[in-house]
Scaffold this motif. Structure first.
Motif, PDB file in Angstrom:
ATOM      1  N   THR A 187       0.838  -1.200   0.000  1.00 33.77           N
ATOM      2  CA  THR A 187       0.000   0.000   0.000  1.00 33.77           C
ATOM      3  C   THR A 187       0.875   1.253   0.000  1.00 33.77           C
ATOM      4  O   THR A 187       2.084   1.180   0.259  1.00 33.77           O
ATOM      5  CB  THR A 187      -0.897   0.015   1.256  1.00 33.77           C
ATOM      6  OG1 THR A 187      -0.067   0.123   2.422  1.00 33.77           O
ATOM      7  CG2 THR A 187      -1.745  -1.241   1.328  1.00 33.77           C
ATOM      8  N   GLU A 188       0.234   2.403  -0.264  1.00 33.09           N
ATOM      9  CA  GLU A 188       0.972   3.674  -0.281  1.00 33.09           C
ATOM     10  C   GLU A 188       1.512   4.025   1.098  1.00 33.09           C
ATOM     11  O   GLU A 188       2.590   4.610   1.221  1.00 33.09           O
ATOM     12  CB  GLU A 188       0.048   4.800  -0.782  1.00 33.09           C
ATOM     13  CG  GLU A 188      -0.252   4.755  -2.268  1.00 33.09           C
ATOM     14  CD  GLU A 188       1.004   4.886  -3.108  1.00 33.09           C
ATOM     15  OE1 GLU A 188       1.835   5.771  -2.796  1.00 33.09           O
ATOM     16  OE2 GLU A 188       1.162   4.101  -4.058  1.00 33.09           O
ATOM     17  N   PHE A 189       0.757   3.650   2.147  1.00 32.03           N
ATOM     18  CA  PHE A 189       1.205   3.943   3.510  1.00 32.03           C
ATOM     19  C   PHE A 189       2.504   3.189   3.826  1.00 32.03           C
ATOM     20  O   PHE A 189       3.470   3.769   4.331  1.00 32.03           O
ATOM     21  CB  PHE A 189       0.119   3.550   4.511  1.00 32.03           C
ATOM     22  CG  PHE A 189       0.563   3.657   5.952  1.00 32.03           C
ATOM     23  CD1 PHE A 189       0.705   4.897   6.569  1.00 32.03           C
ATOM     24  CD2 PHE A 189       0.863   2.508   6.692  1.00 32.03           C
ATOM     25  CE1 PHE A 189       1.129   4.994   7.893  1.00 32.03           C
ATOM     26  CE2 PHE A 189       1.289   2.592   8.007  1.00 32.03           C
ATOM     27  CZ  PHE A 189       1.417   3.842   8.608  1.00 32.03           C
ATOM     28  N   ILE A 190       2.518   1.889   3.515  1.00 31.26           N
ATOM     29  CA  ILE A 190       3.712   1.070   3.755  1.00 31.26           C
ATOM     30  C   ILE A 190       4.884   1.598   2.938  1.00 31.26           C
ATOM     31  O   ILE A 190       6.022   1.665   3.431  1.00 31.26           O
ATOM     32  CB  ILE A 190       3.447  -0.411   3.399  1.00 31.26           C
ATOM     33  CG1 ILE A 190       2.384  -1.008   4.333  1.00 31.26           C
ATOM     34  CG2 ILE A 190       4.739  -1.216   3.476  1.00 31.26           C
ATOM     35  CD1 ILE A 190       2.810  -1.079   5.787  1.00 31.26           C
ATOM     36  N   LYS A 191       4.613   1.998   1.696  1.00 30.48           N
ATOM     37  CA  LYS A 191       5.670   2.531   0.837  1.00 30.48           C
ATOM     38  C   LYS A 191       6.261   3.804   1.436  1.00 30.48           C
ATOM     39  O   LYS A 191       7.481   3.988   1.471  1.00 30.48           O
ATOM     40  CB  LYS A 191       5.103   2.821  -0.556  1.00 30.48           C
ATOM     41  CG  LYS A 191       6.153   3.309  -1.548  1.00 30.48           C
ATOM     42  CD  LYS A 191       5.529   3.597  -2.907  1.00 30.48           C
ATOM     43  CE  LYS A 191       6.575   4.150  -3.861  1.00 30.48           C
ATOM     44  NZ  LYS A 191       5.989   4.503  -5.179  1.00 30.48           N
ATOM     45  N   GLY A 192       5.378   4.697   1.940  1.00 35.00           N
ATOM     46  CA  GLY A 192       5.842   5.941   2.547  1.00 35.00           C
ATOM     47  C   GLY A 192       6.653   5.710   3.806  1.00 35.00           C
ATOM     48  O   GLY A 192       7.707   6.331   4.010  1.00 35.00           O
ATOM     49  N   VAL A 193       6.193   4.797   4.654  1.00 32.75           N
ATOM     50  CA  VAL A 193       6.900   4.487   5.903  1.00 32.75           C
ATOM     51  C   VAL A 193       8.255   3.852   5.597  1.00 32.75           C
ATOM     52  O   VAL A 193       9.264   4.160   6.246  1.00 32.75           O
ATOM     53  CB  VAL A 193       6.056   3.549   6.794  1.00 32.75           C
ATOM     54  CG1 VAL A 193       6.863   3.072   7.995  1.00 32.75           C
ATOM     55  CG2 VAL A 193       4.804   4.264   7.274  1.00 32.75           C
ATOM     56  N   SER A 194       8.309   2.969   4.599  1.00 33.27           N
ATOM     57  CA  SER A 194       9.569   2.306   4.251  1.00 33.27           C
ATOM     58  C   SER A 194      10.572   3.304   3.679  1.00 33.27           C
ATOM     59  O   SER A 194      11.779   3.206   3.933  1.00 33.27           O
ATOM     60  CB  SER A 194       9.334   1.169   3.257  1.00 33.27           C
ATOM     61  OG  SER A 194       8.860   1.658   2.021  1.00 33.27           O
ATOM     62  N   GLU A 195      10.093   4.291   2.910  1.00 32.30           N
ATOM     63  CA  GLU A 195      10.986   5.326   2.382  1.00 32.30           C
ATOM     64  C   GLU A 195      11.542   6.191   3.516  1.00 32.30           C
ATOM     65  O   GLU A 195      12.705   6.607   3.470  1.00 32.30           O
ATOM     66  CB  GLU A 195      10.249   6.192   1.360  1.00 32.30           C
ATOM     67  CG  GLU A 195      10.018   5.475   0.027  1.00 32.30           C
ATOM     68  CD  GLU A 195       9.215   6.318  -0.948  1.00 32.30           C
ATOM     69  OE1 GLU A 195       8.786   7.441  -0.564  1.00 32.30           O
ATOM     70  OE2 GLU A 195       9.026   5.872  -2.093  1.00 32.30           O
ATOM     71  N   LEU A 196      10.709   6.466   4.513  1.00 31.74           N
ATOM     72  CA  LEU A 196      11.181   7.206   5.686  1.00 31.74           C
ATOM     73  C   LEU A 196      12.219   6.370   6.442  1.00 31.74           C
ATOM     74  O   LEU A 196      13.234   6.909   6.913  1.00 31.74           O
ATOM     75  CB  LEU A 196       9.995   7.530   6.603  1.00 31.74           C
ATOM     76  CG  LEU A 196      10.288   8.388   7.843  1.00 31.74           C
ATOM     77  CD1 LEU A 196      10.973   9.691   7.460  1.00 31.74           C
ATOM     78  CD2 LEU A 196       9.001   8.677   8.611  1.00 31.74           C
ATOM     79  N   GLY A 197      11.993   5.067   6.540  1.00 34.65           N
ATOM     80  CA  GLY A 197      12.963   4.169   7.165  1.00 34.65           C
ATOM     81  C   GLY A 197      14.285   4.171   6.424  1.00 34.65           C
ATOM     82  O   GLY A 197      15.359   4.141   7.039  1.00 34.65           O
TER      83      GLY A 197
END
Length: 372
Positions: free
Chosen positions: A1-11
């Motif tokens: 999902t877009e949320f997981i993608k955003g969190v992983s990019e922040l990680g």
């Protein structure tokens, strides 16, 4: 999902910040002389070997390492990208073994740890340049020079101005700490986002901005509480999500189908890295035993390899199939390093022969037979 993608990019950004955090500019200046020779040697061998290895695979396996239609890059550029994935050394596993054998302060330990610092810096610059060149769609010497000049200008600007800005932000953050909980932490996080955004504006990977803030922050008195907070929130939440999301792209069937190529890549990237580090260490005057330890200690890859490969997957340079093969090879470099290093230390101490001494060998066999 877009949320997981955003969190992983922040990680991913926080991971690059933490990679830069131990790299104090003062320590870099002190260890520059000898360490840079080892670093340039192992990176040159690794990079050139990676390019040759990829070109061989492209000519022997038509369905492997073929960029998707969205990327449309030449075989030569794909080979350069492939070599970039395996350029950076991951020092975590090696450092753990060095500590286990009390070899951190040994000659080999000092060479490995100081060379790994410059290895990270050069690898970040290399993959940033390669990704920027691929992004232009025009691969030529002129493009490389232009992108290189843009990167150098950005780095000079950030390194010149950011420390003063960062000192001001720390004062603001410490003032906020009196009124708001974790005020300094929030200000540093904002600085990471700001410099990363500036890097993105000049068409560089935002990760470079986060990495630079980590290097600059290493000189400042952040305090143990703030540093611990970054490690806790990064490794406790964001970074595991990044690695988990990456793991979701790995195709087990691709690993099963291409195990021969996984082994070929693993041996190729391990041998070239070992030879480069070994020759570099010998050149600066290390003994055969120390050079052997340095060569073995520089074999593992992880963080930056995963980062570069994941960026290639997102850009369409690598398919999921290719990504699985590459990541399997990366994992193998991590798995073999601890036992190889331990054997290297035993050889250095003159204890390796004792393990394979005929009488001792017979004793082990008899014990195994009696046990069964």
């Amino acid at each position: 999902t877009e949320f997981i993608k955003g969190v992983s990019e922040l990680g991913l950004m926080l991971l690059m910040f933490l990679v830069g955090l131990p790299l104090s500019p003062d320590k870099l200046r002190k260890s520059f002389g000898r360490s840079i020779i080892v670093t340039l040697s192992e990176i040159s061998f690794s990079f050139i070997g990676g390019v040759i290895l990829c070109l061989i695979i492209l000519h022997t396996a038509s369905d492997l390492l073929e960029a998707t239609e969205t990327a449309r890059i030449s075989h030569s550029m794909l080979s350069v990208f492939f070599a970039t994935i395996f350029t950076a050394t991951s020092i975590g596993v090696t450092a753990k073994v060095l500590m286990e054998f009390n070899k951190i302060d040994s000659n080999a330990g000092k060479i490995i740890l100081s060379s790994a610092v410059f290895d990270d810096i050069i690898s970040v610059l290399l993959f940033t340049t390669v990704l920027a060149v691929i992004g232009t769609g025009h691969v030529s010497t002129k493009t490389f020079l232009f992108i290189g000049f843009a990167i150098a200008t950005f780095l000079a600007t950030v390194i010149g101005l950011a420390p003063h800005l960062f000192s001001f932000l720390i004062k603001v953050g410490k003032g906020l700490d009196l009124r708001v909980e974790e005020g300094l932490f929030s200000v540093i996080l904002a600085a990471i986002f700001l410099i990363s955004y500036m890097a993105d504006l000049v068409k560089l990977a935002p990760l470079v901005g986060a990495f630079l803030i980590g290097v600059i922050a290493s000189e400042k008195e952040l305090g143990k509480d703030v540093t611990d907070a970054f490690y806790k929130i990064s490794y406790g939440f964001f970074i595991p999500i990044f690695f988990t999301s990456i793991g979701g792209y790995v195709d087990p069937w691709a690993i099963y189908e291409n195990w021969q190529y996984i082994l070929i890549i693993f041996f190729g990237v391990s041998i070239t890295k070992f030879l480069g580090a070994f020759i570099g260490a010998k050149y600066i005057g290390a003994s055969i035993q120390d050079a052997l330890i340095v060569g073995l200690g520089m074999i593992p890859r992880l963080e930056l390899s995963v980062i570069v490969a994941s960026l290639g997957l997102t850009a369409g340079i690598l398919t999921v199939h290719d990504f699985s093969v590459v990541m399997s090879s990366v994992v193998l470099t991590l798995m073999v390093t601890p036992p190889l290093l331990k054997l290297g230390f035993l050889y250095q101490a003159g204890e390796l022969r004792a393990i394979f001494h005929p009488r001792k060998y017979d004793t082990i066999i008899w014990i195994c037979l009696l046990y069964t």
